[in-house]
Design a protein around this motif. Structure first.
Motif, PDB file in Angstrom:
ATOM      1  N   SER B 111       0.836  -1.209   0.000  1.00  0.00           N
ATOM      2  CA  SER B 111       0.000   0.000   0.000  1.00  0.00           C
ATOM      3  C   SER B 111       0.863   1.249   0.000  1.00  0.00           C
ATOM      4  N   LEU B 114       2.327   1.911  -3.374  1.00  0.00           N
ATOM      5  CA  LEU B 114       1.303   2.436  -4.282  1.00  0.00           C
ATOM      6  C   LEU B 114       1.078   3.919  -4.013  1.00  0.00           C
ATOM      7  N   ARG B 115       1.026   4.280  -2.727  1.00  0.00           N
ATOM      8  CA  ARG B 115       0.864   5.699  -2.347  1.00  0.00           C
ATOM      9  C   ARG B 115       2.026   6.528  -2.884  1.00  0.00           C
ATOM     10  N   MET B 119      -0.693   6.142  -6.448  1.00  0.00           N
ATOM     11  CA  MET B 119      -1.746   5.165  -6.703  1.00  0.00           C
ATOM     12  C   MET B 119      -1.666   4.545  -8.105  1.00  0.00           C
ATOM     13  N   SER B 120      -0.447   4.549  -8.657  1.00  0.00           N
ATOM     14  CA  SER B 120      -0.274   3.897  -9.949  1.00  0.00           C
ATOM     15  C   SER B 120       0.686   2.729  -9.744  1.00  0.00           C
TER      16      SER B 120
END
Lengths: 252, 326
Positions: B111, B114-115, B119-120
């Protein structure tokens, strides 16, 4: 030097395996005293040593070492004051490290370990002299990994590591029990030598009554978590194996 | 890993080998991080799968944000130190077993990564727009830089583990009880080891992201296995060449060599036109074989089966003498 005041420890409290390992133990040891500790299995001998060393916190009481209340200190913070030799020769040394590296670890007992060299040239000379005292020829094998040595050799090194920084207190937990009789005698002889030379206050657990009588200047006997017998001085010198056996049978 | 290998243009084996070597160097650097925990601290730290990708994500995003790539690489290393700190605290301060602490950190890092990447799951870094530290556009240069960085890291590790503090880390890994008795704060030392290890892994991740020109959320998957493969291949080679006479510097160097050999094997497997999707299976097989060899070797020398067979002639003699009524 060492004061144990009303020290109690219970294991597995509140379960069916609850065991009162130390019950209101009182022990005052003067500087330079060499105390041998005897008692049956489960008598609390190792428990009292572990309590002093800080393997776990005690339930009740206080442990005062050289005027410092160490009751609230974890094991590694008491280490500056205490030298320790375990029963298992494997436990006192780092098998994957060289003899000189092990001694260097012990030499920094209680000091901040920074980014200076782990072993310096000057130390090596010091270790060579100290190892020679053991008369095991280890002074010529200082870069040998400790794991390649015999149990007796490892125990002798552990002993040297324990006294290297002249601890306020030396704890010996049946440190010759895993050795053959000849090696055990040699290690005990070295123990006496080092204790006398450095005038160390010592607690030595043993299962061997002869050793308990012959070594040290005070003897305590434990049973079911209590100290039940305590002799010192002349009385201890006159003590015989038969006296101790009598004491043991009195308990039963 | 599969997509990294797919990115290697298909030519003949010789033209592909240098690319394998440069990637192997980066994975070898990662393996040095795994070496700190697995071999020195005697802990299997699974957070590396996450911190490798963290290193990649951080370097790409910071470079895009306008930081010089070399500075972004150093900050990526710092992000790895922090990831290691989390695993260390979970393990040493909250009493969670090391393996689980690593899995938890790795899981959480998915997570976090991703942050970091907005978020990609994939962020590219165009080599022609940035002054990358290392890139597959220029493979000889990439190899040179990989060798220099590895040499510097090996020198630092060699020095560090010879210091008082480094010795304390080694002592903790070999004998926790003794270390406590010698006044070493072993929980803190374990945290320190995990911090250093993950810092190195993130550095390798940062180099890999620049090398391949992108960071991917899955780029670290299987890092621990590749790291173990590199360590074990390196050790077996080292023992074979130096006959047990490996000093610490040589052992460290051979971890990197192990990473290179591992990658050359991967290049050969691809060159044989095997399905790249099977690569993970091959890797697992290789690691299994190399982990099992020392054990099986010992077994054959020291097995009950053989002892039983050797005993037959003696047992036979006894039963014969019984039959004769002796």
């Amino acid at each position: 030097m060492l004061w144990l005041e009303h020290v109690s420890k219970t294991f597995n409290t509140g379960t069916i395996n609850e065991r009162k390992a130390l019950i209101d133990a009182e022990l005052h040891i003067a500087p330079g005293e060499f105390v041998t500790v005897i008692g049956g299995n489960g008598a609390g001998k190792s428990t009292i040593l572990n309590a002093i060393a800080g393997t776990w916190p005690i339930d009740e009481g206080a442990i005062i070492l050289d005027g410092v209340n160490v009751t609230g200190l974890p094991e590694y913070k008491r280490a500056p004051y205490i030298g320790r030799v375990f029963q298992d020769p494997k436990m006192g040394t780092a098998a994957d490290m060289q003899i000189e590296e092990n001694l260097a670890l012990a030499r920094r007992r209680g000091q901040r370990r920074g980014l200076r060299w782990g072993v310096t040239k000057a130390e090596r000379e010091e270790y060579r002299e100290k190892l020679a005292i053991l008369r095991l020829g280890l002074e010529d094998r200082m870069t040998t990994k400790v794991g390649l040595l015999s149990g007796g050799q490892r125990q002798a090194i552990t002993l040297l590591m324990a006294v290297l920084m002249r601890p306020k207190l030396l704890l010996l937990d049946e440190h010759t029990a895993a050795l053959d009789p000849a090696t055990a005698a040699k290690v005990l002889e070295t123990t006496d030598h080092l204790v006398q030379e450095n005038n160390l206050t010592t607690l030595m657990i043993t299962h061997n009554m002869k050793d308990a009588i012959e070594h040290g200047n005070r003897l305590i006997m434990m049973n079911e978590g209590r100290i039940i017998y305590d002799v010192a001085g002349e009385e201890k010198q006159k003590l015989t194996r038969e006296d101790l056996l009598q004491k043991f049978s009195d308990i039963l | 890993m599969t997509n990294i290998l797919c990115a290697i243009s298909l030519g003949n084996l010789v033209t592909r080998l240098p690319g394998g070597i440069s990637q192997g160097l980066i994975w070898g650097l990662m393996a040095l991080g795994v070496f700190i925990t697995f071999r020195i601290l005697d802990v299997a730290d699974l957070s590396v799968d996450g911190s490798f990708a963290t290193g990649g994500a951080v370097v790409v995003m910071l470079s895009i944000a306008g930081l010089p790539c070399w500075l972004a690489t150093i900050l990526a290393l710092v992000s790895g130190l922090l990831a290691g700190l989390v695993t260390g605290l979970l393990h040493a301060k909250l009493g969670i077993p090391a393996i689980l602490a690593g899995i938890l950190t790795q899981f959480a890092l998915y997570s976090v990564n991703l942050r970091i990447m907005g978020m990609s799951s994939n962020r590219s870094l165009n080599p022609s727009q940035y002054k990358l530290v290392i890139s597959m556009r220029n493979i000889p240069k990439a190899i040179l830089i990989g060798v220099i960085i590895s040499a510097v890291i090996i020198a630092i590790l060699y020095w560090y583990f010879g210091t008082e503090q480094g010795s304390a880390v080694r002592a903790t890994g070999t004998n926790n009880e003794m270390s406590l008795a010698l006044g070493i704060n072993t929980p803190n030392i374990k945290i320190l080891g995990l911090v250093l290890s993950n810092g190195l892994v993130a550095l390798a991740g940062a180099l890999m992201a620049q090398y391949q020109g992108f960071a991917d959320i899955n780029m670290g998957r299987g890092s621990i296995v590749i790291g173990l493969a590199a360590i074990i291949i390196g050790e077996i080679l080292c023992d074979a060449i130096f006959k047990k006479g490996c000093n610490f510097a040589i052992r460290l160097s051979f971890v990197v060599v192990g990473g290179i050999i591992y990658y050359i094997v991967m290049v050969i497997i691809l060159w044989l036109r095997l399905d790249p999707n099977d690569l993970k299976l091959f890797t697992a097989l290789i690691v299994t074989i190399f982990l099992a060899i020392p054990y099986l070797k010992g077994k054959t020398k020291n097995s009950f089966g053989w002892a039983g067979k050797r005993s037959q002639k003696y047992a036979q003699a006894i039963s014969n003498s019984f039959k004769k009524g002796v």
